[in-house]
Design an enzyme around this catalytic site. Structure first.
Site, short mmCIF file in Angstrom:
data_model
loop_
_atom_site.label_atom_id
_atom_site.label_comp_id
_atom_site.label_asym_id
_atom_site.label_seq_id
_atom_site.Cartn_x
_atom_site.Cartn_y
_atom_site.Cartn_z
N GLU A 89 -9.60 -8.34 2.20
CA GLU A 89 -10.73 -9.23 2.52
C GLU A 89 -10.98 -9.23 4.03
O GLU A 89 -12.13 -9.19 4.49
CB GLU A 89 -10.45 -10.65 2.04
N GLU A 97 -4.68 -9.91 -7.56
CA GLU A 97 -4.94 -11.33 -7.84
C GLU A 97 -4.67 -11.67 -9.31
O GLU A 97 -4.08 -12.70 -9.63
CB GLU A 97 -6.39 -11.68 -7.47
N ARG A 126 -1.08 -12.02 -10.08
CA ARG A 126 -0.48 -13.21 -9.44
C ARG A 126 -1.06 -14.52 -10.00
O ARG A 126 -0.62 -15.60 -9.62
CB ARG A 126 -0.72 -13.19 -7.93
C1 1HE Z 1 5.42 -11.52 1.61
C2 1HE Z 1 4.19 -10.99 1.16
C3 1HE Z 1 3.14 -11.92 0.89
C4 1HE Z 1 5.55 -9.36 1.46
N1 1HE Z 1 3.39 -13.22 1.09
N2 1HE Z 1 5.61 -12.83 1.78
N3 1HE Z 1 -0.24 -10.03 -1.99
C5 1HE Z 1 0.59 -9.37 -2.81
O1 1HE Z 1 0.69 -9.63 -3.98
C6 1HE Z 1 1.47 -8.32 -2.17
C7 1HE Z 1 2.92 -8.76 -2.17
N4 1HE Z 1 3.75 -7.83 -1.43
C8 1HE Z 1 4.18 -6.64 -1.95
O2 1HE Z 1 3.80 -6.22 -3.04
C9 1HE Z 1 5.16 -5.88 -1.12
O3 1HE Z 1 5.77 -6.76 -0.19
C10 1HE Z 1 4.51 -4.72 -0.32
C11 1HE Z 1 4.10 -3.61 -1.30
C12 1HE Z 1 3.31 -5.17 0.50
C13 1HE Z 1 5.53 -4.14 0.69
O4 1HE Z 1 6.75 -3.79 0.01
P1 1HE Z 1 8.08 -3.61 0.88
O5 1HE Z 1 9.12 -3.05 -0.06
O6 1HE Z 1 7.78 -2.85 2.12
O7 1HE Z 1 8.49 -5.08 1.38
P2 1HE Z 1 9.13 -6.29 0.55
O8 1HE Z 1 10.62 -6.12 0.50
O9 1HE Z 1 8.44 -6.50 -0.75
O10 1HE Z 1 8.76 -7.53 1.45
C14 1HE Z 1 9.35 -7.72 2.72
C15 1HE Z 1 9.27 -9.21 3.03
O11 1HE Z 1 7.91 -9.57 3.15
C16 1HE Z 1 9.82 -10.06 1.90
O12 1HE Z 1 10.38 -11.21 2.46
P3 1HE Z 1 11.98 -11.40 2.63
O13 1HE Z 1 12.12 -12.73 3.29
O14 1HE Z 1 12.52 -11.32 1.21
O15 1HE Z 1 12.43 -10.23 3.47
C17 1HE Z 1 8.60 -10.42 1.11
O16 1HE Z 1 8.75 -11.63 0.36
C18 1HE Z 1 7.60 -10.62 2.24
N5 1HE Z 1 6.24 -10.48 1.78
N6 1HE Z 1 4.30 -9.65 1.08
C19 1HE Z 1 4.59 -13.65 1.52
N7 1HE Z 1 1.93 -11.52 0.49
C20 1HE Z 1 -6.10 -17.08 -2.69
S1 1HE Z 1 -6.61 -15.52 -2.19
C21 1HE Z 1 -5.19 -14.57 -2.31
C22 1HE Z 1 -5.52 -13.17 -2.21
C23 1HE Z 1 -4.24 -12.42 -2.01
O17 1HE Z 1 -3.91 -12.11 -0.90
S2 1HE Z 1 -3.38 -11.94 -3.39
C24 1HE Z 1 -2.36 -10.65 -2.85
C25 1HE Z 1 -1.05 -11.14 -2.37
#
Ligand code: 1HE
Length: 268
Positions: free
Chosen positions: A121, A141, A144
């Site tokens: 976005e 989305e 989730r």
């Molecule tokens: C996060 C987030 C996040 C990572 N919010 N903490 N977005 C998503 O659904 C995408 C969610 N993220 C992922 O699928 C993966 O993290 C990635 C593919 C982007 C990257 O993977 P990777 O293996 O490099 O990293 P990881 O081990 O998954 O994440 C590293 C850290 O970042 C980890 O935290 P830690 O404290 O355990 O080390 C994750 O929790 C954190 N992290 N992404 C919070 N998005 C109302 S409008 C909403 C519209 C949206 O945005 S929906 C899409 C949300």
């Protein structure tokens, strides 16, 4: 807010890094350990940045620290929100992306790695997108149990078509950089990994040499004209012609070309 930087007109949080390269401001989303997820602090920090661009800045290049542009809204902050709080999140996200789209100066997004949900976005609000070959895009989305909340349901269908957006949100389909570039025209430039920032700065510097009023007219008028009915659009176009062409800078540039003092259009 956490530790502050001194360089910008107002203090910015650490998760928003700014570097000046002459007339260009390089803005970095700086939460690499959280894949630059958009926490409230980051969203408000970006809003503060875009609301206080000094008059000598002629372009913004926006990128992400680490291996990704942005993994979307911070799901940690979303997980316990009630309906009223979700409206608050929506309002600050929508306001940020509106501010980016109607920024006084062109905003170039340099994308790499994950460009997911709220990250897409944000990228969609920029005027030009440069994608490195390792970029990928997703709208998880549906998976989730949430919905686009930062203007994406307005901007993305206009950019890549409603059917593609619906498919991405329902199926969780991931588009790789090349197919998103070639099929969706999501990026305007596709570059080798590690070269996006250099390309973004070079492009921003080139654009900054245009007549400032012409740049202003392009980024303020085109997105509005496409939303108008054709008759109003033609009228707005005429007003923009008058504003741009009436400026001394335009007169000088046209004269320079005719007197062979300005460059020709160059291919490639
Ligand atoms: C996060 C987030 C996040 C990572 N919010 N903490 N977005 C998503 O659904 C995408 C969610 N993220 C992922 O699928 C993966 O993290 C990635 C593919 C982007 C990257 O993977 P990777 O293996 O490099 O990293 P990881 O081990 O998954 O994440 C590293 C850290 O970042 C980890 O935290 P830690 O404290 O355990 O080390 C994750 O929790 C954190 N992290 N992404 C919070 N998005 C109302 S409008 C909403 C519209 C949206 O945005 S929906 C899409 C949300």
């Amino acid at each position: 807010m956490s530790q502050e930087q001194a360089a910008w007109p107002i203090p910015l949080p650490n998760c928003v890094q700014v570097e000046r390269r002459g007339a260009i401001a390089v803005l970095t989303l700086n939460r690499p350990d959280k894949r630059n997820a958009l926490s409230d602090e980051l969203v408000l920090g970006l809003q503060a940045f875009f609301s206080t661009i000094p008059s000598d800045v002629q372009g913004v290049v926006m990128c992400g620290a680490g291996d990704n542009f942005c993994a979307g809204l911070d799901l940690n902050e979303l997980k316990e929100t009630n309906t009223a709080e979700s409206f608050d999140t929506c309002i600050i996200g929508q306001r940020l992306n509106e501010t980016v789209q109607y920024c006084r100066v062109p905003v170039i997004a340099v994308l790499h790695g994950a460009v997911i949900g709220g990250g897409l976005e944000l990228a969609a609000s920029a005027h030009i997108r440069i994608a490195e070959q390792n970029t990928y895009y997703a709208l998880p989305e549906g998976t989730r149990g949430i919905f686009l909340g930062s203007g994406g349901s307005v901007r993305l269908p206009r950019l890549i078509g409603a059917s593609t957006v619906i498919d991405m949100m329902l199926s969780g389909r991931v588009y790789e950089a090349t197919e998103a570039h070639q099929l969706l025209r999501l990026s305007q430039y596709l570059v080798e990994p590690g070269t996006g920032l250099e390309k973004g700065i070079a492009l921003a510097e080139k654009i900054a040499k245009n007549a400032p009023l012409a740049n202003f007219a392009v980024i303020q008028a085109v997105p509005r004209i496409v939303e108008q009915d054709p008759t109003s659009g033609l009228f707005t176009e005429m007003l923009m012609v008058g504003i741009a062409q009436g400026d001394d800078e335009a007169k000088k540039r046209l004269r320079d070309f005719l007197e062979r003092k300005a460059g020709k259009v160059v291919r490639g």
